[in-house]
Design a protein around this motif. Structure first.
Motif, mmCIF file in Angstrom:
data_model
loop_
_atom_site.group_PDB
_atom_site.id
_atom_site.type_symbol
_atom_site.label_atom_id
_atom_site.label_comp_id
_atom_site.label_asym_id
_atom_site.label_seq_id
_atom_site.Cartn_x
_atom_site.Cartn_y
_atom_site.Cartn_z
ATOM 1 N N GLN A 60 0.963 -1.288 -0.213
ATOM 2 C CA GLN A 60 0.030 -0.035 0.071
ATOM 3 C C GLN A 60 0.982 1.256 -0.020
ATOM 4 O OE1 GLN A 60 -3.649 -2.202 2.447
ATOM 5 N NE2 GLN A 60 -2.476 -0.780 3.369
ATOM 6 N N ALA A 61 1.739 1.230 0.515
ATOM 7 C CA ALA A 61 3.021 2.197 0.789
ATOM 8 C C ALA A 61 3.640 2.376 -0.777
ATOM 9 C CB ALA A 61 3.936 2.289 1.875
ATOM 10 N N GLU A 62 3.755 1.376 -1.152
ATOM 11 C CA GLU A 62 4.603 1.644 -2.632
ATOM 12 C C GLU A 62 3.568 2.110 -3.450
ATOM 13 O OE1 GLU A 62 5.780 -2.132 -3.761
ATOM 14 O OE2 GLU A 62 7.423 -2.396 -2.445
ATOM 15 N N LYS A 63 2.337 1.940 -3.554
ATOM 16 C CA LYS A 63 1.377 2.483 -4.345
ATOM 17 C C LYS A 63 0.992 3.741 -3.916
ATOM 18 C CE LYS A 63 -1.422 -1.770 -5.295
ATOM 19 N NZ LYS A 63 -2.671 -2.707 -5.175
ATOM 20 N N GLY A 64 1.186 4.298 -2.832
ATOM 21 C CA GLY A 64 1.038 5.486 -2.249
ATOM 22 C C GLY A 64 2.442 6.504 -2.608
ATOM 23 N N GLY A 65 3.472 5.853 -3.389
ATOM 24 C CA GLY A 65 4.501 6.603 -3.441
ATOM 25 C C GLY A 65 5.725 6.407 -2.838
ATOM 26 N N LEU A 66 5.523 5.705 -1.671
ATOM 27 C CA LEU A 66 6.594 5.662 -0.939
ATOM 28 C C LEU A 66 7.467 4.237 -1.078
ATOM 29 C CD1 LEU A 66 8.407 6.629 1.600
ATOM 30 C CD2 LEU A 66 6.711 5.549 3.264
ATOM 31 N N SER A 67 8.613 4.050 -1.318
ATOM 32 C CA SER A 67 9.472 3.003 -1.667
ATOM 33 C C SER A 67 10.710 3.156 -1.124
ATOM 34 C CB SER A 67 9.549 2.666 -3.178
ATOM 35 O OG SER A 67 10.373 3.561 -3.669
ATOM 36 N N ASP A 68 11.554 1.924 -1.056
ATOM 37 C CA ASP A 68 12.835 1.878 -0.675
ATOM 38 C C ASP A 68 13.601 3.078 -0.972
ATOM 39 O OD1 ASP A 68 12.199 0.069 1.354
ATOM 40 O OD2 ASP A 68 13.161 -1.556 -0.028
ATOM 41 N N SER A 69 13.481 3.155 -2.514
ATOM 42 C CA SER A 69 14.578 4.076 -3.341
ATOM 43 C C SER A 69 14.073 5.538 -3.362
ATOM 44 C CB SER A 69 14.701 3.587 -4.687
ATOM 45 O OG SER A 69 13.418 3.344 -5.256
ATOM 46 N N PHE A 70 12.693 5.849 -3.271
ATOM 47 C CA PHE A 70 12.131 7.203 -3.508
ATOM 48 C C PHE A 70 10.952 7.582 -2.800
ATOM 49 C CE2 PHE A 70 10.011 10.282 -6.457
ATOM 50 C CZ PHE A 70 11.183 11.000 -6.689
ATOM 51 N N ASP A 71 10.740 8.843 -2.169
ATOM 52 C CA ASP A 71 9.519 9.343 -1.670
ATOM 53 C C ASP A 71 8.706 9.958 -2.584
ATOM 54 O OD1 ASP A 71 7.683 10.182 -0.082
ATOM 55 O OD2 ASP A 71 9.170 10.844 1.953
ATOM 56 N N ALA A 72 7.698 9.690 -3.057
ATOM 57 C CA ALA A 72 7.064 10.526 -4.173
ATOM 58 C C ALA A 72 5.623 10.655 -3.417
ATOM 59 C CB ALA A 72 6.960 9.519 -5.233
ATOM 60 N N ARG A 73 5.518 10.708 -2.230
ATOM 61 C CA ARG A 73 3.991 11.040 -1.598
ATOM 62 C C ARG A 73 3.446 12.113 -2.049
ATOM 63 N NH1 ARG A 73 5.321 9.716 4.416
ATOM 64 N NH2 ARG A 73 7.356 10.608 4.111
ATOM 65 N N ARG A 74 4.303 13.209 -1.908
ATOM 66 C CA ARG A 74 3.602 14.328 -2.114
ATOM 67 C C ARG A 74 3.215 14.812 -3.829
ATOM 68 N NH1 ARG A 74 7.443 17.811 -5.093
ATOM 69 N NH2 ARG A 74 9.626 16.760 -5.239
ATOM 70 N N LEU A 75 3.947 13.672 -4.733
ATOM 71 C CA LEU A 75 3.419 13.616 -5.952
ATOM 72 C C LEU A 75 2.093 12.835 -6.444
ATOM 73 C CD1 LEU A 75 6.938 13.428 -7.731
ATOM 74 C CD2 LEU A 75 5.585 15.444 -7.114
ATOM 75 N N VAL A 76 1.833 12.251 -5.379
ATOM 76 C CA VAL A 76 0.554 11.549 -5.750
ATOM 77 C C VAL A 76 -0.778 11.759 -5.004
ATOM 78 C CG1 VAL A 76 -0.564 8.812 -5.299
ATOM 79 C CG2 VAL A 76 1.923 9.132 -5.561
ATOM 80 N N PRO A 77 -1.727 12.352 -5.867
ATOM 81 C CA PRO A 77 -2.649 12.982 -5.274
ATOM 82 C C PRO A 77 -3.631 11.881 -4.390
ATOM 83 C CG PRO A 77 -2.416 14.001 -7.691
ATOM 84 C CD PRO A 77 -1.660 12.672 -7.203
ATOM 85 N N SER A 78 -4.343 12.669 -3.522
ATOM 86 C CA SER A 78 -5.295 11.772 -2.677
ATOM 87 C C SER A 78 -6.415 11.089 -3.565
ATOM 88 C CB SER A 78 -6.260 12.656 -1.628
ATOM 89 O OG SER A 78 -7.120 12.005 -1.101
ATOM 90 N N GLY A 79 -6.533 9.969 -3.365
ATOM 91 C CA GLY A 79 -7.572 9.121 -3.990
ATOM 92 C C GLY A 79 -6.818 8.408 -5.345
ATOM 93 N N GLU A 80 -5.577 8.709 -5.558
ATOM 94 C CA GLU A 80 -5.015 8.068 -6.679
ATOM 95 C C GLU A 80 -3.732 7.055 -6.168
ATOM 96 O OE1 GLU A 80 -3.559 10.693 -9.589
ATOM 97 O OE2 GLU A 80 -5.583 11.938 -9.805
ATOM 98 N N GLN A 81 -3.061 6.294 -7.041
ATOM 99 C CA GLN A 81 -2.064 5.531 -6.751
ATOM 100 C C GLN A 81 -1.247 5.381 -7.694
ATOM 101 O OE1 GLN A 81 -4.351 1.900 -5.832
ATOM 102 N NE2 GLN A 81 -3.743 0.876 -7.585
ATOM 103 N N VAL A 82 -0.067 5.049 -7.034
ATOM 104 C CA VAL A 82 1.109 4.287 -8.379
ATOM 105 C C VAL A 82 0.765 3.321 -9.245
ATOM 106 C CG1 VAL A 82 3.579 4.366 -8.664
ATOM 107 C CG2 VAL A 82 2.791 5.813 -7.022
ATOM 108 N N ILE A 83 0.771 3.369 -10.585
ATOM 109 C CA ILE A 83 0.466 2.338 -11.278
ATOM 110 C C ILE A 83 1.558 1.630 -12.041
ATOM 111 C CG2 ILE A 83 -1.912 2.554 -11.231
ATOM 112 C CD1 ILE A 83 -1.676 3.649 -14.417
ATOM 113 N N GLY A 84 2.740 2.444 -12.198
ATOM 114 C CA GLY A 84 3.646 2.010 -12.991
ATOM 115 C C GLY A 84 4.950 3.019 -12.715
ATOM 116 N N ARG A 85 5.969 2.931 -13.831
ATOM 117 C CA ARG A 85 7.202 3.723 -13.603
ATOM 118 C C ARG A 85 7.484 4.248 -14.655
ATOM 119 N NH1 ARG A 85 11.804 1.190 -10.040
ATOM 120 N NH2 ARG A 85 9.970 1.255 -8.730
ATOM 121 N N SER A 86 7.992 5.581 -14.862
ATOM 122 C CA SER A 86 8.641 6.066 -16.237
ATOM 123 C C SER A 86 9.694 6.698 -15.868
ATOM 124 C CB SER A 86 7.213 7.419 -16.325
ATOM 125 O OG SER A 86 7.847 7.928 -17.849
#
Length: 401
Positions: A60-86
């Motif tokens: 759930q954290a990874e989908k919310g933008g928080l992983s071991d290598s990167f913290d992208a929580r501020r880039l993931v709007p409320s109600g959305e989730q990370v679905i891939g990587r570019s």
């Protein structure tokens, strides 16, 4: 130690991604005790259940933008989730390129299975239902059919010129149908509940069928899955009040092959401590039940023509075919009732309770608005057939001139 290797180390930032009280309690205890085994011992829980809950929070954290290598929580709007990587990078020739990736189908299915495992590990077994006191005959077998339930579907009557429909309407209709059919059933030793497939309208939270077709839904997928489990639990309990033993068969449909296996697993978890309930495994597209002189096949009916189903039964069950004198297939998919008498076997297409959604109404399809129960005789032949029918609403013209 194996369980510990499956989970990353505790990270306090992940506490905000706990979606249930159970996840929060387990992940907080994981931070306090440091290991899966110790956390499970302190909480009095199964090690695998604790491990699954922790992995779920980490996903759930990874989908919310928080992983071991990167913290992208501020880039993931409320109600959305990370679905891939570019990734903007260079190829072997030094050209600048965008490399886009997303989870494979196998990984998505593995994640869904992990989610269901974590869900079922927290399900408390249903309380035991007292066995009926009446004298029950073993000479008949009632089978109650759920034809294409499509829980989660949304239909708007002004658009479809039929009935409104959503998850709450679906659940209420199914409960009323079960109540009616169980109350009219003769007192038999055993009863069978058959879901012919497409019990859920969407196969995943992406609101698509298994093939990727977008569908009209009315609420969150997690809620629909919860309702599906509750309806199945209700149906089995009502049948336990009538019959000594209940068998549940949940078939895969074209809308929900993955979700069907999940509902079967949830139902099994509810009744895992009740020896009066048998939930068949939903691992393939064909199910067979032999009882007395009857051989019964269950298949959704979307991939194979009725005449071929007869050949499939003879191929798959040659010995059972030889032992029986009456054989039938139970199918769904078409949302209307039809009986096809073929050589050596009868194919029944079951009607369904739901009205058409936008796409089906636009294609001219309707809906029967019914559920059915067949009662078989052990020595062959049909004892009786009972129908629960919902009257179709009267839709007025757009205008009267």
């Amino acid at each position: 130690m194996i369980a510990n290797q499956q989970c990353k180390e505790f990270d306090a930032r992940l506490l905000e991604f706990c979606k249930t009280e159970n996840q929060l309690a387990i992940y907080s205890a994981y931070g306090e005790h440091g290991t899966i085994n110790e956390t499970a011992r302190k909480l009095g829980k199964d090690v695998s259940a604790v491990s699954q809950a922790i992995r779920r929070v980490q996903k759930q954290a990874e989908k919310g933008g928080l992983s071991d290598s990167f913290d992208a929580r501020r880039l993931v709007p409320s109600g959305e989730q990370v679905i891939g990587r570019s990734v903007y990078t260079k190829d072997d020739e030094g050209n600048n390129i965008w490399l886009k990736t997303k989870a494979s189908v196998e990984k998505q299915q593995e994640a869904f299975k992990t989610y269901i495992d974590s869900l079922t590990s927290d399900i408390k077994p249903a309380k035991k239902v007292p066995a009926p006191k009446k004298q029950h005959t073993k000479d008949i077998l009632p089978l109650i059919y759920i034809g294409d339930g499509h829980l989660g579907m949304r239909a708007y009557s002004p658009e479809t010129k039929h009935s409104d429909f959503d998850s709450d309407i679906a659940a209420q209709g199914l409960r009323e149908a079960i109540d009616d059919l169980v109350s009219r059933s003769p007192d038999a030793d055993q009863g069978v509940l058959v879901d012919v497939g497409d019990f859920m309208h969407a196969d995943t939270a992406h609101n698509k069928t298994f093939a990727g077709t977008d569908v009209d839904v009315d609420t969150r997928y997690e809620r629909v899955l919860e309702i599906a489990g509750e309806v199945m639990q209700y149906a089995v309990i009502r049948m336990l009040e009538k019959f000594n033993k209940v068998t549940v068969c949940i078939a895969k449909g074209n809308h929900n092959p993955t979700a069907a296996a999940a509902v079967a697993q949830i139902t099994q978890a509810y009744f895992r401590q009740n020896p009066r309930v048998t939930v068949l495994r939903t691992v393939g597209y064909f199910h067979y039940i032999e009882w007395g002189k009857w051989l019964i096949g269950v298949n959704h009916g979307d991939k194979i023509k009725p005449a071929k189903l007869v050949n499939v039964m003879a191929r798959d069950m040659p010995e059972a075919w030889g032992r029986t004198t009456h054989r039938m297939w139970i199918t769904g998919h078409y949302h209307h009732e039809e009986v096809l008498e073929l050589d050596g076997c009868t194919v029944y297409k079951m009607g369904a309770l739901p009205p058409p959604d936008s796409w089906h109404a636009g294609m001219g399809f309707g809906g029967d608005g019914k559920m059915q129960m067949q009662v078989l005789r052990r020595e062959g032949g049909m004892h009786s057939t009972m129908i629960y029918d919902i009257p179709r609403p009267i839709i007025e013209p757009d205008i009267k001139l």
